[in-house]
Design an enzyme around this catalytic site. Structure first.
Site, PDB file in Angstrom:
ATOM      1  N   HIS A 162      -6.081  28.994  -2.738  1.00  0.00           N
ATOM      2  CA  HIS A 162      -5.052  28.439  -3.643  1.00  0.00           C
ATOM      3  C   HIS A 162      -5.252  26.917  -3.635  1.00  0.00           C
ATOM      4  O   HIS A 162      -4.796  26.224  -2.732  1.00  0.00           O
ATOM      5  CB  HIS A 162      -3.673  28.838  -3.104  1.00  0.00           C
ATOM      6  CG  HIS A 162      -2.507  28.287  -3.867  1.00  0.00           C
ATOM      7  ND1 HIS A 162      -1.670  29.068  -4.645  1.00  0.00           N
ATOM      8  CD2 HIS A 162      -1.992  27.042  -3.942  1.00  0.00           C
ATOM      9  CE1 HIS A 162      -0.712  28.331  -5.165  1.00  0.00           C
ATOM     10  NE2 HIS A 162      -0.882  27.086  -4.744  1.00  0.00           N
TER      11      HIS A 162
ATOM     12  N   ARG B 201       4.871  30.327 -12.275  1.00  0.00           N
ATOM     13  CA  ARG B 201       5.658  29.917 -11.096  1.00  0.00           C
ATOM     14  C   ARG B 201       5.213  28.543 -10.591  1.00  0.00           C
ATOM     15  O   ARG B 201       5.904  27.547 -10.787  1.00  0.00           O
ATOM     16  CB  ARG B 201       5.524  30.994  -9.998  1.00  0.00           C
ATOM     17  CG  ARG B 201       6.541  30.878  -8.879  1.00  0.00           C
ATOM     18  CD  ARG B 201       6.276  29.782  -7.900  1.00  0.00           C
ATOM     19  NE  ARG B 201       4.981  29.920  -7.219  1.00  0.00           N
ATOM     20  CZ  ARG B 201       4.486  28.979  -6.407  1.00  0.00           C
ATOM     21  NH1 ARG B 201       5.157  27.867  -6.178  1.00  0.00           N
ATOM     22  NH2 ARG B 201       3.305  29.130  -5.838  1.00  0.00           N
ATOM     23  N   ASP B 202       4.053  28.463  -9.989  1.00  0.00           N
ATOM     24  CA  ASP B 202       3.620  27.174  -9.416  1.00  0.00           C
ATOM     25  C   ASP B 202       3.473  26.143 -10.525  1.00  0.00           C
ATOM     26  O   ASP B 202       3.805  24.968 -10.353  1.00  0.00           O
ATOM     27  CB  ASP B 202       2.277  27.352  -8.678  1.00  0.00           C
ATOM     28  CG  ASP B 202       2.076  26.319  -7.575  1.00  0.00           C
ATOM     29  OD1 ASP B 202       2.801  25.310  -7.565  1.00  0.00           O
ATOM     30  OD2 ASP B 202       1.192  26.508  -6.730  1.00  0.00           O
TER      31      ASP B 202
ATOM     32  N   CYS C 290       3.805  20.721  -6.510  1.00  0.00           N
ATOM     33  CA  CYS C 290       4.899  21.204  -5.673  1.00  0.00           C
ATOM     34  C   CYS C 290       5.974  20.130  -5.615  1.00  0.00           C
ATOM     35  O   CYS C 290       5.686  18.965  -5.342  1.00  0.00           O
ATOM     36  CB  CYS C 290       4.392  21.522  -4.268  1.00  0.00           C
ATOM     37  SG  CYS C 290       5.708  22.037  -3.163  1.00  0.00           S
TER      38      CYS C 290
ATOM     39  N   ASN D 188      -2.308  23.128 -10.032  1.00  0.00           N
ATOM     40  CA  ASN D 188      -3.361  24.016  -9.512  1.00  0.00           C
ATOM     41  C   ASN D 188      -4.614  23.804 -10.344  1.00  0.00           C
ATOM     42  O   ASN D 188      -4.558  23.306 -11.462  1.00  0.00           O
ATOM     43  CB  ASN D 188      -2.938  25.481  -9.685  1.00  0.00           C
ATOM     44  CG  ASN D 188      -1.691  25.814  -8.924  1.00  0.00           C
ATOM     45  OD1 ASN D 188      -0.590  25.637  -9.427  1.00  0.00           O
ATOM     46  ND2 ASN D 188      -1.854  26.281  -7.714  1.00  0.00           N
TER      47      ASN D 188
ATOM     48  N   HIS E  73      -4.960  23.191  -5.266  1.00  0.00           N
ATOM     49  CA  HIS E  73      -4.463  22.202  -6.231  1.00  0.00           C
ATOM     50  C   HIS E  73      -5.611  21.222  -6.471  1.00  0.00           C
ATOM     51  O   HIS E  73      -6.507  21.066  -5.634  1.00  0.00           O
ATOM     52  CB  HIS E  73      -3.200  21.531  -5.687  1.00  0.00           C
ATOM     53  CG  HIS E  73      -2.009  22.440  -5.783  1.00  0.00           C
ATOM     54  ND1 HIS E  73      -1.082  22.343  -6.785  1.00  0.00           N
ATOM     55  CD2 HIS E  73      -1.631  23.497  -5.021  1.00  0.00           C
ATOM     56  CE1 HIS E  73      -0.161  23.298  -6.637  1.00  0.00           C
ATOM     57  NE2 HIS E  73      -0.479  24.017  -5.570  1.00  0.00           N
TER      58      HIS E  73
END
Ligand code: HMG
Ligand code: MG
Length: 312
Positions: free
Chosen positions: A208, A16-17, A241, A250, A210
């Site tokens: 979380h 996803r990310d 993002c 990430n 990055h």
């Protein structure tokens, strides 16, 4: 020296990310293969898809197909992003185990990312939270820009605490404290985590990070020191993002696993299989992966080493 947790949960967010920011369309078949490889590697939680507007994030338009065709392992939680009830309905139909409501500690980022204020976002999340409970789904909240915002700069601790409180009131099971643009440093990380932990149980907080400024591993270590035991990571360091210009991926899962392995912290994940999954997706994207440990291990043992182990 502080005692570090003996076990850590890694939430693999690469599908996803990691992939949401890819400019070229990645086929559903490749995404499915990636999720399946990650499942086999032993992750207990994989963020597999995102039910957001395809006009906003075209790369996630295949989410229904992906969720329908992955091979699920009993006990593994497959999470999806759901910004509103439309997303929730799609997630429910797709058989998601966990839905993720995602807000921000920064007003400016909230507007850019989900087109509404923080207060409006919480109002949108209320029915999602209620529906998740009714249907027995796990509910997670993500809080972007908890350490800095690309639009407003500094984000006060109290702004983070305020959103944590509001998410907690929705009955979430877990809260992600996110460094969307990868600017945090170690002591700041501890301050934010400890402030958040005054509003929500530390055992349900996740980091979380990055890795834009190369601080993610240091921030994970700093988080471990204050007792955080859930971290998000993306295989091969994929990601970024779409609404945080210049933000890179990430922290790479392989790097996190290498760190944790060295610290004797259990994750239940097989690093060799993650290295192979990282090589697979990097090859599909036509570029070298961003994991230092992943690239080093692949070079040391060759693709066949990890690849063979993985395709069983
Ligand atoms: P909006 O335009 O304000 O929404 O967008 P709307 O309700 O007015 O609807 C507009 C259109 O979108 C309509 O379609 C809806 O049907 C459609 P139209 O009539 O124009 O054809 N729509 C949807 N379609 C599919 N699924 C849905 C959905 N909702 C509306 N769920 C919205 C508001 C939130 C939908 C939009 O801003 C959006 O999708 N944003 C995407 C944001 C996003 O995915 N960002 C990246 C993920 S967050 C992230 O990466 C950060 C994180 O990793 C933590 C960190 O690192 O910080 C989690
Ligand atoms: Mg993110």
């Amino acid at each position: 020296m502080n005692t570090l947790p003996s076990h850590v949960k890694i939430v693999e967010v690469g599908p996803r990310d990691g992939l949401q920011n890819e400019k070229e369309a990645v086929s559903a078949a490749v995404k499915i293969e990636l999720v399946d490889r990650l499942t086999r590697a032993g992750f207990v939680n994989i963020e597999a898809a995102s039910f957001v507007s395809p006009k906003w994030v075209p790369q996630m338009a295949t989410s229904t197909e992906v969720m329908a065709q992955i091979t699920r392992k009993p006990g593994t939680i497959y999470s999806v992003l759901t910004p509103n009830m439309q997303g929730f309905e799609a997630a429910l139909a797709a058989g998601a185990d966990e839905v993720v409501i995602f807000g921000s500690a920064s007003e400016a980022f909230s507007q850019k990312n989900i087109n509404c204020s923080i207060a409006e976002s919480i109002a949108r999340f209320e029915p999602v939270a209620q529906a998740a409970k009714e249907h027995g789904l796990r509910l997670r909240a993500s809080i972007s820009c908890a350490f800095g915002c690309p639009y407003q700069g500094d984000v006060p601790l109290d702004a983070v605490a305020d959103v944590v409180t509001r998410m907690a009131a929705l009955g979430v099971d877990e809260i992600d404290i996110a460094d969307t643009i990868g600017v945090a440093t170690a002591r700041q990380t501890q301050a934010v985590m400890l402030r958040a932990a005054r509003e929500f149980p530390l055992s349900g907080l996740s980091g979380h990070f990055h890795d834009t400024y190369g601080q993610a591993l240091a921030n994970i270590y700093a988080s471990l020191e204050v007792g955080v035991a859930i971290f998000h990571a993306s295989v091969a360091g994929l990601g970024g993002c779409p609404y945080a210009k210049g933000a890179t991926g990430n922290v790479a899962t392989e790097d996190v696993l290498y760190l944790l392995q060295g610290l004797g912290i259990a994750t239940g994940v097989d690093l060799a299989q993650v290295v192979a999954a990282g090589q697979f997706i990097s090859q599909q994207l036509g570029r070298k992966g961003n994991s230092r440990a992943g690239n080093a291990l692949a070079a040391k043992y060759g693709t066949a080493w990890a690849g063979e182990k993985n395709t069983a």
